[in-house]
Design a protein around this motif. Sequence first.
Motif, PDB file in Angstrom:
ATOM      1  N   TYR A  57       0.832  -1.207   0.000  1.00 49.82           N
ATOM      2  CA  TYR A  57       0.000   0.000   0.000  1.00 49.82           C
ATOM      3  C   TYR A  57       0.867   1.258   0.000  1.00 49.82           C
ATOM      4  N   GLU A  58       1.970   1.213   0.743  1.00 50.32           N
ATOM      5  CA  GLU A  58       2.875   2.372   0.758  1.00 50.32           C
ATOM      6  C   GLU A  58       3.433   2.648  -0.638  1.00 50.32           C
ATOM      7  N   ILE A  61       0.680   4.116  -2.714  1.00 50.15           N
ATOM      8  CA  ILE A  61       0.446   5.520  -2.329  1.00 50.15           C
ATOM      9  C   ILE A  61       1.504   6.422  -2.951  1.00 50.15           C
ATOM     10  N   THR A  65       0.576   9.112  -5.767  1.00 51.98           N
ATOM     11  CA  THR A  65       0.851  10.522  -5.456  1.00 51.98           C
ATOM     12  C   THR A  65       1.711  11.155  -6.549  1.00 51.98           C
ATOM     13  N   LYS A 105      -4.903   4.877   1.013  1.00 53.51           N
ATOM     14  CA  LYS A 105      -4.589   5.364   2.354  1.00 53.51           C
ATOM     15  C   LYS A 105      -5.493   4.730   3.402  1.00 53.51           C
ATOM     16  N   HIS A 108      -4.367   1.167   3.778  1.00 53.37           N
ATOM     17  CA  HIS A 108      -3.076   1.148   4.475  1.00 53.37           C
ATOM     18  C   HIS A 108      -3.263   1.350   5.974  1.00 53.37           C
ATOM     19  N   GLU A 109      -4.144   2.283   6.341  1.00 51.23           N
ATOM     20  CA  GLU A 109      -4.402   2.531   7.756  1.00 51.23           C
ATOM     21  C   GLU A 109      -5.056   1.324   8.418  1.00 51.23           C
TER      22      GLU A 109
END
Length: 221
Positions: A57-58, A61, A65, A105, A108-109
């Motif tokens: 996920y990072e 992201i 982005t 996000k 991911h959280e």
Amino acid sequence: MGIFKRVKHMATADTNHFLDKMENPVSMVKQYIRDLEEQMGQAQQALAQQYWNERRYEAQIEETTALIMKRSRQAELAVDRQEDAIAELAIEEKLRNQEKLALYKTQHEATKNQTAALLEQMKRMNEKYNELVLQKQNLLSRIRAAQAIQASTAALQPYDMDRVHHGLARIEEKVWQVEAQAYAGIKAGEVLNAAPSYVEQEKRDEIQKELAALKEKRGTV
């Protein structure tokens, strides 16, 4: 049952109550430890998967982005060049990627929260594991102590004195019999030893008597 429910069940189990129902508590603790080790291995694999999901996920992201920033610059350049169609396409893709970014996000959280929960469960399992190891050692020590006491108690059982007295009495009777036989042997020996003297005296008396009669007959008296 899911891994989280199984871990929660084992973490909250009343070990002492459970062991009290077992015929062999040490064997039960050992089995419980093996089960817990298996669960901890599964939890470790799940944790590795969680870390992989976080990293994925990072990466998504970061990639999304960068793409949003790129489409923003493209839209600006297209506007500067009065290329509205290209600007609209860039803005459309930028908005679509912003939606993806928000989803990544959120996921991911959620993954991080799951990882934290799993780490907490593993911590509880490790505490329970250490508790069971100590419980096993304690049970083994208590069993050895009980066995030692049992052996000592068996060695210190009251001796059957009536049986001892009865045995001693029988031994004494045997001694009496041996002594009586020995005494009888002594007396018999005395009698037998005395008999030849008695017989010899009778013979001497008879000889003297015959000698006196012969002297009288021969006129030599």
